[in-house]
Scaffold this motif. Sequence first.
Motif, PDB file in Angstrom:
ATOM      1  N   LEU A 186      21.669  14.821 -49.090  1.00  7.42           N
ATOM      2  CA  LEU A 186      21.206  14.558 -50.455  1.00  7.42           C
ATOM      3  C   LEU A 186      20.029  15.451 -50.779  1.00  7.42           C
ATOM      4  CD1 LEU A 186      20.934  10.704 -51.009  1.00  7.42           C
ATOM      5  CD2 LEU A 186      22.100  12.397 -52.459  1.00  7.42           C
ATOM      6  N   LYS A 187      19.154  15.597 -49.782  1.00 11.18           N
ATOM      7  CA  LYS A 187      17.955  16.414 -49.977  1.00 11.18           C
ATOM      8  C   LYS A 187      17.498  16.909 -48.615  1.00 11.18           C
ATOM      9  CE  LYS A 187      13.928  17.717 -51.845  1.00 11.18           C
ATOM     10  NZ  LYS A 187      13.846  18.866 -52.753  1.00 11.18           N
ATOM     11  N   CYS A 188      17.305  18.212 -48.506  1.00 10.93           N
ATOM     12  CA  CYS A 188      16.686  18.779 -47.315  1.00 10.93           C
ATOM     13  C   CYS A 188      15.318  19.302 -47.721  1.00 10.93           C
ATOM     14  CB  CYS A 188      17.565  19.885 -46.728  1.00 10.93           C
ATOM     15  SG  CYS A 188      16.908  20.586 -45.200  1.00 10.93           S
ATOM     16  N   ILE A 189      14.313  18.988 -46.939  1.00 13.67           N
ATOM     17  CA  ILE A 189      12.927  19.304 -47.284  1.00 13.67           C
ATOM     18  C   ILE A 189      12.456  20.502 -46.460  1.00 13.67           C
ATOM     19  CG2 ILE A 189      10.556  18.409 -47.188  1.00 13.67           C
ATOM     20  CD1 ILE A 189      12.183  15.542 -47.298  1.00 13.67           C
ATOM     21  N   ASN A 190      11.958  21.528 -47.127  1.00 17.47           N
ATOM     22  CA  ASN A 190      11.346  22.663 -46.426  1.00 17.47           C
ATOM     23  C   ASN A 190       9.968  22.217 -45.949  1.00 17.47           C
ATOM     24  OD1 ASN A 190       9.999  24.973 -45.646  1.00 17.47           O
ATOM     25  ND2 ASN A 190      10.948  26.258 -47.231  1.00 17.47           N
ATOM     26  N   TYR A 191       9.884  21.904 -44.661  1.00 15.64           N
ATOM     27  CA  TYR A 191       8.644  21.293 -44.155  1.00 15.64           C
ATOM     28  C   TYR A 191       7.467  22.258 -44.142  1.00 15.64           C
ATOM     29  CZ  TYR A 191       9.860  23.353 -39.581  1.00 15.64           C
ATOM     30  OH  TYR A 191      10.177  24.220 -38.566  1.00 15.64           O
ATOM     31  N   LYS A 192       7.758  23.533 -44.366  1.00 15.71           N
ATOM     32  CA  LYS A 192       6.643  24.497 -44.435  1.00 15.71           C
ATOM     33  C   LYS A 192       5.894  24.381 -45.762  1.00 15.71           C
ATOM     34  CE  LYS A 192       7.895  27.263 -40.737  1.00 15.71           C
ATOM     35  NZ  LYS A 192       7.965  28.524 -40.033  1.00 15.71           N
ATOM     36  N   ASN A 193       6.590  23.896 -46.791  1.00 15.80           N
ATOM     37  CA  ASN A 193       5.958  23.787 -48.117  1.00 15.80           C
ATOM     38  C   ASN A 193       5.655  22.357 -48.536  1.00 15.80           C
ATOM     39  OD1 ASN A 193       6.540  26.496 -48.271  1.00 15.80           O
ATOM     40  ND2 ASN A 193       8.465  26.175 -49.395  1.00 15.80           N
ATOM     41  N   GLU A 194       6.391  21.403 -47.964  1.00 23.48           N
ATOM     42  CA  GLU A 194       6.285  20.035 -48.470  1.00 23.48           C
ATOM     43  C   GLU A 194       6.068  19.052 -47.331  1.00 23.48           C
ATOM     44  OE1 GLU A 194       8.936  19.426 -52.281  1.00 23.48           O
ATOM     45  OE2 GLU A 194      10.181  20.197 -50.627  1.00 23.48           O
ATOM     46  N   ASP A 195       5.417  17.943 -47.646  1.00 23.90           N
ATOM     47  CA  ASP A 195       5.190  16.895 -46.661  1.00 23.90           C
ATOM     48  C   ASP A 195       6.402  15.964 -46.656  1.00 23.90           C
ATOM     49  OD1 ASP A 195       3.898  15.132 -44.869  1.00 23.90           O
ATOM     50  OD2 ASP A 195       3.331  13.860 -46.553  1.00 23.90           O
ATOM     51  N   PHE A 196       7.105  15.919 -45.523  1.00 20.96           N
ATOM     52  CA  PHE A 196       8.345  15.124 -45.517  1.00 20.96           C
ATOM     53  C   PHE A 196       8.077  13.632 -45.693  1.00 20.96           C
ATOM     54  CE2 PHE A 196       7.728  14.880 -40.830  1.00 20.96           C
ATOM     55  CZ  PHE A 196       8.062  13.563 -40.585  1.00 20.96           C
ATOM     56  N   VAL A 197       6.909  13.156 -45.243  1.00 19.26           N
ATOM     57  CA  VAL A 197       6.617  11.728 -45.368  1.00 19.26           C
ATOM     58  C   VAL A 197       6.574  11.337 -46.850  1.00 19.26           C
ATOM     59  CG1 VAL A 197       4.902   9.920 -44.937  1.00 19.26           C
ATOM     60  CG2 VAL A 197       5.366  11.655 -43.175  1.00 19.26           C
ATOM     61  N   GLU A 198       5.802  12.097 -47.597  1.00 20.39           N
ATOM     62  CA  GLU A 198       5.672  11.837 -49.037  1.00 20.39           C
ATOM     63  C   GLU A 198       7.039  11.954 -49.737  1.00 20.39           C
ATOM     64  OE1 GLU A 198       3.475  14.519 -52.182  1.00 20.39           O
ATOM     65  OE2 GLU A 198       2.127  14.003 -50.524  1.00 20.39           O
ATOM     66  N   GLN A 199       7.760  13.013 -49.405  1.00 16.18           N
ATOM     67  CA  GLN A 199       9.053  13.266 -50.045  1.00 16.18           C
ATOM     68  C   GLN A 199      10.061  12.150 -49.750  1.00 16.18           C
ATOM     69  OE1 GLN A 199      10.300  15.917 -52.004  1.00 16.18           O
ATOM     70  NE2 GLN A 199       8.124  16.319 -52.296  1.00 16.18           N
ATOM     71  N   ILE A 200      10.180  11.780 -48.485  1.00 18.94           N
ATOM     72  CA  ILE A 200      11.179  10.764 -48.113  1.00 18.94           C
ATOM     73  C   ILE A 200      10.814   9.414 -48.744  1.00 18.94           C
ATOM     74  CG2 ILE A 200      12.151   9.412 -46.204  1.00 18.94           C
ATOM     75  CD1 ILE A 200      13.297  12.184 -46.243  1.00 18.94           C
ATOM     76  N   LEU A 201       9.529   9.077 -48.731  1.00 23.13           N
ATOM     77  CA  LEU A 201       9.139   7.798 -49.342  1.00 23.13           C
ATOM     78  C   LEU A 201       9.447   7.804 -50.833  1.00 23.13           C
ATOM     79  CD1 LEU A 201       5.870   6.941 -47.366  1.00 23.13           C
ATOM     80  CD2 LEU A 201       8.110   5.821 -47.193  1.00 23.13           C
ATOM     81  N   ASN A 202       9.200   8.917 -51.511  1.00 19.55           N
ATOM     82  CA  ASN A 202       9.553   9.015 -52.933  1.00 19.55           C
ATOM     83  C   ASN A 202      11.057   8.903 -53.148  1.00 19.55           C
ATOM     84  OD1 ASN A 202       7.027   9.231 -54.043  1.00 19.55           O
ATOM     85  ND2 ASN A 202       6.975  11.473 -53.912  1.00 19.55           N
ATOM     86  N   LEU A 203      11.814   9.622 -52.318  1.00 19.94           N
ATOM     87  CA  LEU A 203      13.266   9.663 -52.494  1.00 19.94           C
ATOM     88  C   LEU A 203      13.918   8.310 -52.227  1.00 19.94           C
ATOM     89  CD1 LEU A 203      13.878  13.074 -50.711  1.00 19.94           C
ATOM     90  CD2 LEU A 203      14.491  12.605 -53.099  1.00 19.94           C
ATOM     91  N   THR A 204      13.277   7.488 -51.387  1.00 21.47           N
ATOM     92  CA  THR A 204      13.867   6.186 -51.025  1.00 21.47           C
ATOM     93  C   THR A 204      13.156   5.041 -51.737  1.00 21.47           C
ATOM     94  OG1 THR A 204      12.427   6.008 -49.084  1.00 21.47           O
ATOM     95  CG2 THR A 204      14.594   6.988 -48.741  1.00 21.47           C
ATOM     96  N   GLU A 205      12.476   5.346 -52.801  1.00 23.52           N
ATOM     97  CA  GLU A 205      11.701   4.328 -53.539  1.00 23.52           C
ATOM     98  C   GLU A 205      10.809   3.537 -52.601  1.00 23.52           C
ATOM     99  OE1 GLU A 205      15.056   2.478 -55.356  1.00 23.52           O
ATOM    100  OE2 GLU A 205      14.779   3.601 -57.230  1.00 23.52           O
ATOM    101  N   MET A 206      10.138   4.238 -51.695  1.00 20.59           N
ATOM    102  CA  MET A 206       9.159   3.684 -50.738  1.00 20.59           C
ATOM    103  C   MET A 206       9.793   2.804 -49.663  1.00 20.59           C
ATOM    104  SD  MET A 206       6.687   5.253 -51.963  1.00 20.59           S
ATOM    105  CE  MET A 206       5.266   4.739 -50.998  1.00 20.59           C
ATOM    106  N   LYS A 207      11.128   2.693 -49.642  1.00 22.38           N
ATOM    107  CA  LYS A 207      11.762   1.830 -48.630  1.00 22.38           C
ATOM    108  C   LYS A 207      11.834   2.497 -47.262  1.00 22.38           C
ATOM    109  CE  LYS A 207      15.738   0.725 -50.551  1.00 22.38           C
ATOM    110  NZ  LYS A 207      15.890   1.053 -51.971  1.00 22.38           N
TER     111      LYS A 207
END
Lengths: 325, 325
Positions: A186-207
């Motif tokens: 659904l979404k792959c995060i470029n960890y060099k540019n983005e924080d995966f923790v923040e991104q995944i929590l946003n993408l999963t509505e904090m779940k």
Amino acid sequence: MKVIEVNGYGNIDVLRVGSRNIPKPGKQEVLIKVIAAGVNRPDVLQRKGFYDPPMGASDILGLEVSGEIVSGDLGNSDFSIGDRVCALLSGGGYAEYCIAHVYHCLPIPKNVTFEEAAGLPESLFTVWNNVINIGNLSNGESFLVHGGSSGVGTMAVQLAKSMGCLVYSTASSDEKVRAVESLGALKCINYKNEDFVEQILNLTEMKGVNLILDMVAGDYLQRNIKVLSYNGRMVIIAFLGGSRANLSCVDILTKNLTISGSMLRSKSNSFKSRIASALRETVWPLLEKKNIIPITYAYFPIDQVSQAHAMMESGEHIGKIILRI
Amino acid sequence: MKVIEVNGYGNIDVLRVGSRNIPKPGKQEVLIKVIAAGVNRPDVLQRKGFYDPPMGASDILGLEVSGEIVSGDLGNSDFSIGDRVCALLSGGGYAEYCIAHVYHCLPIPKNVTFEEAAGLPESLFTVWNNVINIGNLSNGESFLVHGGSSGVGTMAVQLAKSMGCLVYSTASSDEKVRAVESLGALKCINYKNEDFVEQILNLTEMKGVNLILDMVAGDYLQRNIKVLSYNGRMVIIAFLGGSRANLSCVDILTKNLTISGSMLRSKSNSFKSRIASALRETVWPLLEKKNIIPITYAYFPIDQVSQAHAMMESGEHIGKIILRI
């Protein structure tokens, strides 16, 4: 027969072409005339002296091959001499002939070439054991795989996607991100540019996600704990980010988390045989229908094994690196 | 009715006797006239302001009681008004009357007094969930419980012993060591004088133990990893030694370990009901035959609840501390 020998431990220069006698298969073992062999990270670690083969295993590198069964004890399997198979090995794949346990062989799937098939066993046995057996991923759950563009990663993404899971991943470049998303993330995060923790929590509505397959460890451990959901599980299969980790137990308790680790190579023959049966029943039909496709990045002739190892260490590859024997 | 109130957060002085209306049971809830209540570490944490009750739970301390069902909805249970029961609560036990979910009630076992029974639910629900459900302890396995002289510890030792397990433990004094060994531990280690890692590895011929129940966390995490066997499991239920941990993933991978954590209080009603059924079927007969005995260290009248909390914090006790209401 021609083999690749490791002359002492060290950088890619220690790999050289040598000659050995053709090995003799024992009980429940077959001799395979090798056509192609997969290159894996444990091969690199073994070359460097960080990962000795388990007791009784060949000292020759190579954990997976494709080829033709030329002799041996076929046990109660449905294989015959002459059959084209791919196989998980405990070592010995960088060679013209190798020994495989007959129950660790699988037929070459329709629609898959010999070279592609050589890269299937290590990834798929690993994914099955860690994502299904240990991680207990269920249809429809959310799943995060770090290193989604690796051999293991590309298979984990596709298998989870085929189960109707919501698949997230991380990778180190925009090119890899596109590749992983094209496989069904659904979404792959470029960890060099983005924080995966923040991104995944946003993408999963904090779940957070139900399961994480992790090959990084180090400081990813605590970050993974942050993005796991209630009853979440994490399975660690390598520590590319370092083996030491500092973590807080609070979330482990309050979120009822489970952290596991495993290595496939030292497992028993019967354990690996059970995985082979499960793969044949569940994943082989998906490969034949092209619902899951082998992702191969580069092929090298066996004489260029040093270049293959250099590429593995560079991390530039997406999917598998294969040696033609 | 008389209750114990927490007047702000802080030391034992904030506990005082107060008065509240008798609560009204809802669907599948019963009103219990309380005879005795167990004192638990989460009560101390809640008093200090470190552990808020879950949504909808009583703000009164007390996670377990014994007493008599005086009214309420008995659902499809086999209980009747007037039955003598003990019950796990989500709060509200330090009071003359409390509300319990009817399926979280258990009959007072034969051979067990009301006061002893008040100390059973929290320990036994916790042990069952963590040692059996999550830790998957099997007959004959080896088992290490830290804090073997605690309420949870004394029950874990006895339950594991009843399963034919090889039980090891740790405790902080020679008196506690003797008490834990008298309950069936093969060896309890006084951790103030001896290194449990060295001791356990010696005692198990370097194999380590199959399961660890841990309430320490902190620097015990890595030490636990060292004493776990291949395929070993560790379940963390508290962090008396601190919540931060520094560990190495190498053994987690090579030994195929699983680390889990859990907290009982926030679990769903149906989850706790399933544990109650399992306890009644499996552990209640052992209590009635005195194969497992409740270990109670001290009884306090409810007006002396401050002294009971002081004793809990001193750590001098072996087994449960009970309030008589």
